[in-house]
Design an enzyme around this catalytic site. Structure first.
Site, PDB file in Angstrom:
ATOM      1  CE1 TYR A 163      -4.093   1.953   0.504  1.00 21.53           C
ATOM      2  CE2 TYR A 163      -2.733   3.235   2.002  1.00 21.53           C
ATOM      3  CZ  TYR A 163      -3.886   3.098   1.257  1.00 21.53           C
ATOM      4  OH  TYR A 163      -4.832   4.100   1.272  1.00 21.53           O
ATOM      5  CE  LYS A 167      -3.811   4.642  -2.027  1.00 23.67           C
ATOM      6  NZ  LYS A 167      -4.859   5.068  -2.959  1.00 23.67           N
TER       7      LYS A 167
HETATM    8  P1  NAD Z   1     -13.668   1.976   0.435  1.00 24.44           P
HETATM    9  O1  NAD Z   1     -13.216   0.563   0.553  1.00 24.44           O
HETATM   10  O2  NAD Z   1     -14.845   2.450   1.224  1.00 24.44           O
HETATM   11  O3  NAD Z   1     -13.954   2.326  -1.104  1.00 24.44           O
HETATM   12  C1  NAD Z   1     -13.111   1.904  -2.139  1.00 24.44           C
HETATM   13  C2  NAD Z   1     -13.969   1.605  -3.359  1.00 24.44           C
HETATM   14  O4  NAD Z   1     -13.097   1.188  -4.433  1.00 24.44           O
HETATM   15  C3  NAD Z   1     -14.962   0.459  -3.111  1.00 24.44           C
HETATM   16  O5  NAD Z   1     -16.255   0.846  -3.546  1.00 24.44           O
HETATM   17  C4  NAD Z   1     -14.413  -0.682  -3.963  1.00 24.44           C
HETATM   18  O6  NAD Z   1     -15.416  -1.521  -4.489  1.00 24.44           O
HETATM   19  C5  NAD Z   1     -13.686   0.065  -5.067  1.00 24.44           C
HETATM   20  N1  NAD Z   1     -12.664  -0.749  -5.703  1.00 24.44           N
HETATM   21  C6  NAD Z   1     -11.784  -1.590  -5.121  1.00 24.44           C
HETATM   22  N2  NAD Z   1     -11.030  -2.183  -6.055  1.00 24.44           N
HETATM   23  C7  NAD Z   1     -11.435  -1.704  -7.255  1.00 24.44           C
HETATM   24  C8  NAD Z   1     -11.047  -1.943  -8.602  1.00 24.44           C
HETATM   25  N3  NAD Z   1     -10.072  -2.820  -8.893  1.00 24.44           N
HETATM   26  N4  NAD Z   1     -11.680  -1.270  -9.581  1.00 24.44           N
HETATM   27  C9  NAD Z   1     -12.671  -0.398  -9.293  1.00 24.44           C
HETATM   28  N5  NAD Z   1     -13.091  -0.144  -8.047  1.00 24.44           N
HETATM   29  C10 NAD Z   1     -12.478  -0.789  -7.045  1.00 24.44           C
HETATM   30  O7  NAD Z   1     -12.383   2.834   0.756  1.00 24.44           O
HETATM   31  P2  NAD Z   1     -12.170   4.418   0.920  1.00 24.44           P
HETATM   32  O8  NAD Z   1     -11.665   4.638   2.277  1.00 24.44           O
HETATM   33  O9  NAD Z   1     -13.325   5.184   0.443  1.00 24.44           O
HETATM   34  O10 NAD Z   1     -10.936   4.599  -0.081  1.00 24.44           O
HETATM   35  C11 NAD Z   1     -10.982   5.402  -1.249  1.00 24.44           C
HETATM   36  C12 NAD Z   1      -9.566   5.829  -1.606  1.00 24.44           C
HETATM   37  O11 NAD Z   1      -9.051   6.631  -0.542  1.00 24.44           O
HETATM   38  C13 NAD Z   1      -8.596   4.666  -1.780  1.00 24.44           C
HETATM   39  O12 NAD Z   1      -7.724   4.929  -2.868  1.00 24.44           O
HETATM   40  C14 NAD Z   1      -7.842   4.663  -0.480  1.00 24.44           C
HETATM   41  O13 NAD Z   1      -6.553   4.105  -0.617  1.00 24.44           O
HETATM   42  C15 NAD Z   1      -7.797   6.135  -0.159  1.00 24.44           C
HETATM   43  N6  NAD Z   1      -7.555   6.433   1.255  1.00 24.44           N
HETATM   44  C16 NAD Z   1      -8.440   6.049   2.228  1.00 24.44           C
HETATM   45  C17 NAD Z   1      -8.154   6.370   3.561  1.00 24.44           C
HETATM   46  C18 NAD Z   1      -9.081   6.000   4.705  1.00 24.44           C
HETATM   47  O14 NAD Z   1      -8.712   6.198   5.874  1.00 24.44           O
HETATM   48  N7  NAD Z   1     -10.261   5.509   4.459  1.00 24.44           N
HETATM   49  C19 NAD Z   1      -6.980   7.053   3.879  1.00 24.44           C
HETATM   50  C20 NAD Z   1      -6.119   7.424   2.865  1.00 24.44           C
HETATM   51  C21 NAD Z   1      -6.417   7.114   1.554  1.00 24.44           C
END
Ligand code: NAD
Length: 266
Positions: A163, A167
């Site tokens: 991860y 990123k």
């Molecule tokens: P989440 O799991 O709620 O949502 C992620 C979405 O991406 C899901 O709907 C999933 O079905 C979809 N997904 C997964 N693999 C996929 C693929 N191969 N093709 C298309 N869609 C796909 O997670 P989130 O927290 O909303 O994360 C969204 C983004 O934010 C991600 O890139 C994550 O790395 C980043 N992020 C999240 C956090 C956190 O604390 N939640 C922190 C930093 C970064």
């Protein structure tokens, strides 16, 4: 164009077509809803069919949206996604590369090679494939890309080798694309969320009671790591994404914007 200075409502996305990957849940869903609220026509994409519900929520609120299922790691599916977008709306102004997976918690020497490959495929190859397919249209529109990276792309975090690598790669891909496409007036920026209350950030949706308790403990620990003392709501990231996508950010490209409650300031 999204980068025109002096527009009357520079923070708005009226008339823009915005494509959001991973928009079935969490941050992506919040971005799709916020973009629609700012006046954009939105293409909601996700691996999961629940993306349909995000599109429906936008339509119910009087906006324009439709859902296209797509695995961002699949080059052909991504080509189809961008083609559908342009067929339907006639243009593509903004790509938001949001789809991402954590890949689970392992030490590097215990991490399966397949698990490593899948995290890199979704979190790094995916944004490349989407940018690759979208850029001809973004050039025509003088549009923008917003990549959803992470504070974990800026620092080393425990048990997150793939991860963190994905990123970190996405952050420098952001800068690289900003260099190549700046002369064509395509802006490319990254947002680095800290700990956000979503399924990935320890949300409750599909968890057993024991898992819920563990998630609550993790949420409290994560909140304590951020000077603002809480996890963020997804909309607090979405608002920054809408800003970066809009003319309000007309001179921002290659920027890496943390939305982390001060986490990486400490
Ligand atoms: P989440 O799991 O709620 O949502 C992620 C979405 O991406 C899901 O709907 C999933 O079905 C979809 N997904 C997964 N693999 C996929 C693929 N191969 N093709 C298309 N869609 C796909 O997670 P989130 O927290 O909303 O994360 C969204 C983004 O934010 C991600 O890139 C994550 O790395 C980043 N992020 C999240 C956090 C956190 O604390 N939640 C922190 C930093 C970064």
């Amino acid at each position: 164009s999204t980068d025109a200075p002096g527009t009357s409502a520079p923070d708005q996305l009226t008339g823009r077509v915005v494509l959001v990957t991973g928009a079935a849940s969490g941050i992506g869903r919040a971005i799709a809803l916020a973009a629609a609220q700012a006046g954009a026509r939105v293409v909601v994409s996700d691996l999961q069919p629940e993306g349909e519900q995000t599109a429906q929520a936008i339509v119910d609120a009087g906006g324009e949206a439709f859902f296209v299922p797509c695995d961002v790691a699949d080059a052909q599916a991504v080509e189809h996604l961008v083609a559908e977008t342009v067929n339907h709306f006639g243009q593509l102004d903004v790509l938001v590369n949001n789809a991402g997976i954590s890949g689970g918690a392992q030490l590097a020497h215990q991490l399966g090679v397949d698990a490593w490959d899948r995290v890199i495929a979704v979190n790094l190859r995916g944004p490349f494939l989407c940018a690759r397919a979208a850029l001809p249209h973004l050039i025509a529109a003088r549009g923008a890309i917003v990549n959803i990276a992470s504070t974990y792309g800026l620092i080393g975090a425990p048990l997150a080798a793939a991860y963190c690598a994905s990123k970190g790669g996405l952050i420098n891909l952001t800068r690289q694309l900003a260099v190549d496409y700046g002369p064509q007036q395509v802006r490319v920026n990254a947002v680095c969320p800290g700990y956000i209350d979503t399924d990935m950030g320890g949300g409750r949706a599909r968890l057993s009671p024991a898992e819920q308790a563990a998630a609550q403990t993790r949420r409290e620990a994560n909140a304590a790591r951020q000077p603002l003392g809480r996890q963020a709501q997804a909309v607090e990231v979405a608002r920054v994404v809408v800003f970066l996508a809009s003319g309000a950010a007309s001179f921002m490209t290659g920027s890496v914007v943390t939305v982390d409650g001060g986490c990486t300031a400490t």
